[in-house]
Design an enzyme around this catalytic site. Structure first.
Site, PDB file in Angstrom:
ATOM      1  CG  HIS A 101     -11.460  -7.754   5.305  1.00  0.00           C
ATOM      2  ND1 HIS A 101     -11.712  -6.413   5.342  1.00  0.00           N
ATOM      3  CD2 HIS A 101     -10.570  -7.979   6.276  1.00  0.00           C
ATOM      4  CE1 HIS A 101     -10.991  -5.855   6.289  1.00  0.00           C
ATOM      5  NE2 HIS A 101     -10.277  -6.779   6.864  1.00  0.00           N
ATOM      6  CG  ASP A 104     -10.313  -7.792   0.863  1.00  0.00           C
ATOM      7  OD1 ASP A 104     -10.588  -6.930   0.019  1.00  0.00           O
ATOM      8  OD2 ASP A 104      -9.833  -7.537   1.972  1.00  0.00           O
ATOM      9  CD  GLU A 232      -7.548  -4.907  14.114  1.00  0.00           C
ATOM     10  OE1 GLU A 232      -7.684  -6.118  13.893  1.00  0.00           O
ATOM     11  OE2 GLU A 232      -7.104  -4.106  13.284  1.00  0.00           O
ATOM     12  CG  ASP A 296      -4.312  -7.648  13.211  1.00  0.00           C
ATOM     13  OD1 ASP A 296      -4.470  -8.884  13.241  1.00  0.00           O
ATOM     14  OD2 ASP A 296      -5.081  -6.897  12.585  1.00  0.00           O
ATOM     15  CG  ASP A 307      -2.827   1.337  10.378  1.00  0.00           C
ATOM     16  OD1 ASP A 307      -1.861   0.773  10.920  1.00  0.00           O
ATOM     17  OD2 ASP A 307      -3.922   0.788  10.183  1.00  0.00           O
ATOM     18  CG  ASP A 309      -1.344  -1.996   8.163  1.00  0.00           C
ATOM     19  OD1 ASP A 309      -1.408  -1.801   9.384  1.00  0.00           O
ATOM     20  OD2 ASP A 309      -2.356  -2.003   7.423  1.00  0.00           O
ATOM     21  CG  ASP A 339      -3.681  -5.904   9.471  1.00  0.00           C
ATOM     22  OD1 ASP A 339      -3.786  -5.942   8.237  1.00  0.00           O
ATOM     23  OD2 ASP A 339      -4.261  -5.070  10.174  1.00  0.00           O
TER      24      ASP A 339
HETATM   25  C1  XUL Z   1      -7.221  -1.976   9.601  1.00  0.00           C
HETATM   26  C2  XUL Z   1      -6.759  -3.191  10.205  1.00  0.00           C
HETATM   27  C3  XUL Z   1      -7.317  -4.544   9.824  1.00  0.00           C
HETATM   28  C4  XUL Z   1      -8.744  -4.608  10.077  1.00  0.00           C
HETATM   29  C5  XUL Z   1      -9.375  -5.937   9.778  1.00  0.00           C
HETATM   30  O1  XUL Z   1      -6.561  -0.839  10.069  1.00  0.00           O
HETATM   31  O2  XUL Z   1      -5.895  -3.156  11.020  1.00  0.00           O
HETATM   32  O3  XUL Z   1      -6.766  -5.570  10.610  1.00  0.00           O
HETATM   33  O4  XUL Z   1      -8.843  -4.407  11.405  1.00  0.00           O
HETATM   34  O5  XUL Z   1     -10.703  -5.706   9.554  1.00  0.00           O
HETATM   35 CO    CO Z   2      -5.354  -5.050  11.805  1.00  0.00          CO
END
Ligand code: XUL
Ligand code: CO
Length: 437
Positions: A101, A104, A232, A296, A307, A309, A339
């Site tokens: 990003h 970042d 996405e 991702d 979410d 992750d 991700d």
């Molecule tokens: C956020 C996510 C990231 C963003 C990248 O939820 O999954 O991959 O999509 O910008």
């Molecule tokens: Co993502």
């Protein structure tokens, strides 16, 4: 190159009998599966935002991550150290790709010009490091959700001035991606949705978003950026509803605004589950429409409805994902981007290695098992066999439009009650499980 992780060696492939946690037991980059190396099938990417910028804070507690290389400042020296630590990590992990990003790698400064100057410097450092180590940018993106100006969205903001800020930011992020030879650029609708319909003109916001994407397509053409554009899908969070809710919603949006030829989808497991779909459902929906572009690779937690992750460690899930990818004959310019973030309790630098090893080995194993299931054919044959009555004169005449409701009524009354067959769901699930060893 051992400036940042001095105690951790390059991670070797040691095979499935190894008990060394800092080794790959399944990811053997050069091993060939279905005629292609694991490296080419999997195209792993590491996410700069999670690996270098996530301090592991959560809504209830501050950051725990130990990052001795990061003094927390936005100085160019600190920016460079983070990037250097990142590339040392990629090198030791044999991860070929990365994603970033804009904010970042280069935090926002007081003015737009200053911000862009810092971004250019950061891109110069990224370029040097990626070229030295032979790494590639899988995709870049812009952070259009963190700054307070994006409180009501970016492209879908109520303020035309915010739309302008977002447009300029995306222009620079596409430039940076293009400059770095990125294979793609992701549009993530972070705040492109609403908190409440009581104060929202939804059709207007969707049209704004489409206009924004059209402008990006126009820009891509003018500068000759040949990477893919991805949307996405994500249903919600932090908004209560995002306009790129799921694959079906994105397909409808892209068709409605005549953008289907310009975008593919980057599909994330935890976003699929947040939309109450399985990842396999989302992947198959996208693949059927020819827009499955990149993944991702993460997972959610079954007890947490947000979410999270998590690093992907669910073997059965990886098998399902890789089976779709193999059926598609690969993701082309796309790849598997982690991700994913460590849990707040996994705060030591070595946990970055353990987390990515777990993800890579899970997917390498998923790839091998998916290939074995495909060559065995029992599961694919079972699906095909369920529809075999359609491979008939009657089936053909229905599909080719030569049959009317009256014709079918006549047929139904001639044959009487159809004989139905079991779907054998449990038997097939058990066969699937037999492969998970
Ligand atoms: C956020 C996510 C990231 C963003 C990248 O939820 O999954 O991959 O999509 O910008
Ligand atoms: Co993502």
């Amino acid at each position: 190159m051992t400036d940042f992780f001095p105690d951790i060696p390059s991670i070797p492939f040691e095979g499935s009998d190894s008990t060394n946690p800092l080794s790959f037991r399944h990811y053997d980059a050069e091993a060939v599966v279905e005629g292609r190396t694991m490296r080419d099938h999997l195209r792993f990417a590491c996410a700069f935002w999670h690996t270098m910028r996530n301090d592991l804070s959560d809504p209830f507690g501050s950051g725990t991550a130990v990052m001795p290389w990061d003094d927390g400042s936005s100085s160019i020296e600190n920016i460079e150290r983070r990037i250097n630590a990142f590339f040392e990590f990629l090198d030791k992990m044999s991860i070929d790709h990365y994603c970033f990003h804009d904010r970042d790698v280069a935090p926002e400064a007081d003015t737009i010009d200053e911000t862009n100057r810092i971004l250019d410097q950061a891109v110069g450092i990224l370029e040097r490091r990626q070229d030295e180590l032979g790494k590639q940018l899988l995709w870049g993106t812009a952070c259009l959700f963190d700054h307070p100006r994006y409180v009501h969205g970016a492209a879908t903001s109520t303020s035309v001035d915010v739309f302008a800020h977002a447009a300029g930011q995306v222009r620079r992020a596409i430039d940076a991606t293009h400059h770095l030879g990125g294979a793609g650029y992701v549009f993530w609708g972070g705040r492109e949705g609403y908190s409440s319909l009581i104060n929202t003109d939804m059709p207007r916001e969707r049209a704004q978003l489409a206009r924004f994407l059209e402008m990006a397509v126009d820009y891509r053409r003018r500068i000759g950026f040949e990477g893919r554009f991805y949307i996405e899908p994500k249903p919600k969070e932090p908004t209560t509803h995002q306009y790129d809710f799921d694959v079906a919603t994105c397909l409808n949006f892209l068709r409605e605004f005549d953008l289907l030829d310009e975008f593919m989808l980057n599909i994330e497991t935890n976003h699929a589950t947040l939309a109450a779909h399985s990842m396999e459902h989302e992947l198959r929906s996208a693949a059927a429409a020819g827009v499955l572009g990149s993944i991702d690779a993460n997972m959610g937690h079954p007890h947490l409805g947000w979410d999270t992750d998590h690093f992907p460690t669910d073997l059965a899930l990886a098998v399902r994902v890789m089976k779709v990818v193999l059926e598609l004959d690969g993701l082309g310019q796309g790849g598997l981007n982690f991700d994913a973030k460590r849990r707040r309790g996994s705060f030591e630098p070595v946990d970055l290695f353990h987390a990515h090893i777990a993800g890579m080995d899970t997917f390498a194993r998923g790839l091998k098992i998916a290939a074995a299931i495909r060559s065995d054919r029992r599961l694919d044959d079972a699906i095909q066999s369920r529809y075999r009555s359609w491979d008939s004169k009657l089936g053909d005449s229905i599909q080719s439009g030569q049959c009317t409701l009256e014709d079918l009524e006549r047929h139904a009354s001639q044959i009487g009650e159809p004989i139905m067959e079991s779907g054998r769901e449990e038997m097939l699930a058990s066969i699937f499980n037999d492969f998970l060893r």
